[in-house]
Design an enzyme around this catalytic site. Sequence first.
Site, PDB file in Angstrom:
ATOM      1  N   ASP A  81      -5.948 -10.930 -35.342  1.00  0.00           N
ATOM      2  CA  ASP A  81      -6.511 -12.184 -34.821  1.00  0.00           C
ATOM      3  C   ASP A  81      -7.739 -11.951 -33.947  1.00  0.00           C
ATOM      4  OD1 ASP A  81      -4.246 -13.533 -35.950  1.00  0.00           O
ATOM      5  OD2 ASP A  81      -3.092 -12.806 -34.244  1.00  0.00           O
ATOM      6  N   LYS A 128     -11.963 -11.537 -37.285  1.00  0.00           N
ATOM      7  CA  LYS A 128     -12.591 -10.799 -38.397  1.00  0.00           C
ATOM      8  C   LYS A 128     -13.209 -11.740 -39.409  1.00  0.00           C
ATOM      9  CE  LYS A 128      -8.680  -8.721 -39.306  1.00  0.00           C
ATOM     10  NZ  LYS A 128      -7.891  -9.035 -38.100  1.00  0.00           N
ATOM     11  N   GLY A 182      -4.165 -14.498 -41.766  1.00  0.00           N
ATOM     12  CA  GLY A 182      -4.743 -15.845 -41.679  1.00  0.00           C
ATOM     13  C   GLY A 182      -6.132 -15.716 -41.125  1.00  0.00           C
ATOM     14  N   HIS A 183      -7.145 -15.859 -41.959  1.00  0.00           N
ATOM     15  CA  HIS A 183      -8.529 -15.695 -41.515  1.00  0.00           C
ATOM     16  C   HIS A 183      -9.176 -17.068 -41.374  1.00  0.00           C
ATOM     17  CE1 HIS A 183      -8.454 -11.350 -43.224  1.00  0.00           C
ATOM     18  NE2 HIS A 183      -7.846 -11.465 -42.061  1.00  0.00           N
ATOM     19  N   GLN A 220      -4.812  -8.072 -40.449  1.00  0.00           N
ATOM     20  CA  GLN A 220      -4.052  -7.667 -39.250  1.00  0.00           C
ATOM     21  C   GLN A 220      -4.944  -6.789 -38.357  1.00  0.00           C
ATOM     22  OE1 GLN A 220      -2.065  -7.003 -42.440  1.00  0.00           O
ATOM     23  NE2 GLN A 220      -1.722  -9.181 -42.261  1.00  0.00           N
TER      24      GLN A 220
END
Length: 431
Positions: free
Chosen positions: A16, A19, A43-44, A227
């Site tokens: 988180d 990225k 989750g991006h 991650q």
Amino acid sequence: MTVGKNIIVVGAQWGDEGKGKVVDMLTEDAIAVVRFQGGHNAGHTLVVSGKTVVLHLIPSGILHKGVYCLIGNGTVVAPDALVEEIHGLEQQGIEVRSRLAISSGCAIVLPSHQMLDKMRELALGRNAIGTTVRGIGPTYEDKAARRGLRLSLLRNPEALRSQLEAILDAHNFMLEHCYGAKRFDVDSVFDMLLSYVEDLTPMLADIPNLLGRYRQNEKHVVFEGAQGCLLDLDHGTYPYVTSSNTVAGYASVGTGIGPREFDEVLGIAKAYTTRVGAGPFPTELHDDAGDLLFRHGGELGAVTGRRRRCGWLDIPALKKTARNNSMSMLAITKLDVLDHFDTIPICIGYRCGDDLLDEAPEDSLLWPECEPVYETLPGWKSSTRGVDRIESLPYAARCYLEKIEEIIGVPIVLVSTGPEREASILLGNWL
Ligand code: IMP
């Protein structure tokens, strides 16, 4: 002709770090963006033209027209989640299928993997890892046990059926006898998988071969880590980690090209630290300062909506991830979240028993014994939100960044001051 670079982007903390935004920016000069590990536990979050898009499996380059998006063999793919994500993007008018290529070597995440993940977490009770319950761990386990299903099986329904029967036998045994849970019916899982054949098989491709071709291009290829490196299966805070290798070295294994093909490793770190799930976190705050970081940083998980734990910047941990990744560049995100503090402590070492460490230890079992040693820097108490030039930052904010760069020994090439692409300061060697 200038040759494009192969650039690996990794999270330098516990995930988180922002990225998605950085990869999205790099993509302006890229021919392709590649995922090499993890699955839809990632989750991006991207904010483009005021719209927020959250991607889980599809590389962050998808929002740029003409950029290819590749999913390498090191990634685990839940066909239902992937197809849902494709449909979601298509509904927003984004063309996906002609630009997405998926390795046939990706391991398939089955619904029974997700159920096993959930049951194990429940059984662990207070000792739970705090996984995203997406079935990622059980899928990598089956891959290592050589009984996992790969996407290539979608091309051969007969083989798919017989391998599915075998693996569901194993899963059902565990579900029934270890956890008293319901069995999965082979027919319905098989039908579910078959229903994705038409969607997915046209996108299966030879990823190493494509990457070889892109290498001849003037544009970059961005390898997008998911991650963070402190969640790496080998180098993270084991056992409170994810089940894949998140360090840069895995970009080679997880895509099928050798280590000499890579040019740069860009680590992304927040200006402070967060973590979701359980596990050691030396600089974690349980006071008003932690609450401020949570509120101003909007620290809720993109996948599970869980509250992220918050703490000060941890330099020894960053020194370790710089080493584990042979990091050549660093990006610092969310600097603006620190606008509200009179003073800002940064952890510069750990007291661990009788030792004073300036770098986090390899042995993850030592982490819970590590007491942070802080140096307190002055805050700037003014808004840096949206600042896009280093000269426009308050003096104290520049000192904060210089301090980080000096101790870690990796040049900072980007500072992010807000979620939008424009809220970015590019420095010296930015690609
Ligand atoms: P898993 O990857 O779902 O097995 O979860 C293992 C650990 O990794 C848990 O602490 C999760 O919270 C963490 N994790 C997995 N994916 C992400 C991510 O994208 N961001 C941050 N933490 C993650």
